[in-house]
Design an enzyme around this catalytic site. Structure first.
Site, PDB file in Angstrom:
ATOM      1  N   PRO A   9       0.786  -1.229   0.000  1.00  0.00           N
ATOM      2  CA  PRO A   9       0.000   0.000   0.000  1.00  0.00           C
ATOM      3  C   PRO A   9       0.817   1.279   0.000  1.00  0.00           C
ATOM      4  CG  PRO A   9      -0.127  -1.100   2.133  1.00  0.00           C
ATOM      5  CD  PRO A   9       0.525  -2.057   1.182  1.00  0.00           C
ATOM      6  N   ASN A  10       0.307   2.240  -0.767  1.00  0.00           N
ATOM      7  CA  ASN A  10       0.846   3.606  -0.881  1.00  0.00           C
ATOM      8  C   ASN A  10       2.112   3.707  -1.726  1.00  0.00           C
ATOM      9  OD1 ASN A  10      -1.181   4.849   0.831  1.00  0.00           O
ATOM     10  ND2 ASN A  10      -0.200   3.789   2.533  1.00  0.00           N
ATOM     11  N   ARG A  17       4.893  10.954  -2.550  1.00  0.00           N
ATOM     12  CA  ARG A  17       4.703  10.551  -1.156  1.00  0.00           C
ATOM     13  C   ARG A  17       5.968  10.826  -0.332  1.00  0.00           C
ATOM     14  NH1 ARG A  17       4.714   4.357   1.103  1.00  0.00           N
ATOM     15  NH2 ARG A  17       4.135   4.911   3.239  1.00  0.00           N
ATOM     16  N   TYR A  22      11.131   8.815   1.051  1.00  0.00           N
ATOM     17  CA  TYR A  22      11.146   7.771   0.016  1.00  0.00           C
ATOM     18  C   TYR A  22      11.818   8.189  -1.291  1.00  0.00           C
ATOM     19  CZ  TYR A  22       7.922   5.623   3.290  1.00  0.00           C
ATOM     20  OH  TYR A  22       7.362   5.092   4.422  1.00  0.00           O
ATOM     21  N   ASN A  73       8.055  -5.553  -1.251  1.00  0.00           N
ATOM     22  CA  ASN A  73       8.010  -4.443  -0.293  1.00  0.00           C
ATOM     23  C   ASN A  73       6.590  -4.460   0.286  1.00  0.00           C
ATOM     24  OD1 ASN A  73       7.894  -2.124   1.207  1.00  0.00           O
ATOM     25  ND2 ASN A  73       9.016  -0.877  -0.279  1.00  0.00           N
ATOM     26  N   ALA A  76       3.298  -0.907   4.750  1.00  0.00           N
ATOM     27  CA  ALA A  76       2.766  -0.922   6.126  1.00  0.00           C
ATOM     28  C   ALA A  76       2.355  -2.329   6.573  1.00  0.00           C
ATOM     29  CB  ALA A  76       1.594   0.042   6.249  1.00  0.00           C
ATOM     30  N   GLU A  97      12.818  -9.353   1.038  1.00  0.00           N
ATOM     31  CA  GLU A  97      11.992  -8.249   1.549  1.00  0.00           C
ATOM     32  C   GLU A  97      12.777  -6.954   1.372  1.00  0.00           C
ATOM     33  OE1 GLU A  97      10.943  -8.788   5.659  1.00  0.00           O
ATOM     34  OE2 GLU A  97      10.108  -6.760   5.836  1.00  0.00           O
ATOM     35  N   HIS A  99      12.765  -2.656   1.832  1.00  0.00           N
ATOM     36  CA  HIS A  99      12.210  -1.395   2.314  1.00  0.00           C
ATOM     37  C   HIS A  99      13.081  -0.275   1.784  1.00  0.00           C
ATOM     38  CE1 HIS A  99       9.467  -3.422   4.992  1.00  0.00           C
ATOM     39  NE2 HIS A  99      10.468  -4.240   5.285  1.00  0.00           N
ATOM     40  N   ARG A 106      13.430   4.640  12.147  1.00  0.00           N
ATOM     41  CA  ARG A 106      12.195   5.430  12.101  1.00  0.00           C
ATOM     42  C   ARG A 106      11.332   5.153  13.346  1.00  0.00           C
ATOM     43  NH1 ARG A 106       9.411   4.927   6.530  1.00  0.00           N
ATOM     44  NH2 ARG A 106       8.348   6.770   7.385  1.00  0.00           N
TER      45      ARG A 106
END
Ligand code: DQA
Length: 145
Positions: A9-10, A17, A22, A73, A76, A97, A99, A106
């Protein structure tokens, strides 16, 4: 080697964004980068993004059925989706995976990924380059293909 690059998502909003987190690369740029990197490496890649968890689960089931490799990825979902984790646990090929940001520097809630324990490896904090590095790693598993 068949590889799915799946984005949660996103991530379709990359470029606009939170660019300070990012980066300025758009989602379309990311797709083009993964496709050109895969072509150079001789990988057969499909790049997808969804905001719908059920759609992501379906794509992971498809990858499991095909025995394909996955660069994921989970966005969330990384932090709370046992459904995504369980679907990842069914994969038969390697799972990297990725990110874009370093989730460990963070907010506290981002420090843990429920997916990582079923991933082959994890790349975090290297920006969009993380996707290319993941593809390069997968290419080393299937030399010449
Ligand atoms: C992310 C990090 C997650 O915490 C966040 O929810 C995302 C993107 C990353 O690529 O840095 O959507 O997975």
């Amino acid at each position: 080697m068949r590889v799915y690059v799946l984005n949660g998502p996103n991530l379709g909003r990359l470029g606009t964004r939170e660019p300070e987190v990012y980066g300025a690369t758009t989602y379309a740029d990311l797709v083009a980068l993964c496709e050109s990197t895969a072509r150079e490496l001789g990988l057969d890649v499909t790049v997808r993004q969804t905001d719908a968890e059920h759609e992501m689960l379906g794509w992971l089931h498809e990858a499991a059925d095909e025995g394909a490799a996955v660069v994921l990825n989970p966005a969330a979902w990384s932090h709370y989706s046992y459904a995504v984790r369980d679907a990842c646990a069914m994969l038969r090929g390697p799972l990297v995976e990725v990110h874009i940001s370093n989730i460990h520097t963070r907010e506290e809630f981002r420090h843990h990924s429920v997916v990582s324990a079923v991933a082959t490896g994890v790349i975090a904090g290297l920006g969009i380059d993380g996707y290319c590095l993941a593809l390069r790693h997968l290419a080393t598993l299937a030399p010449g293909r």
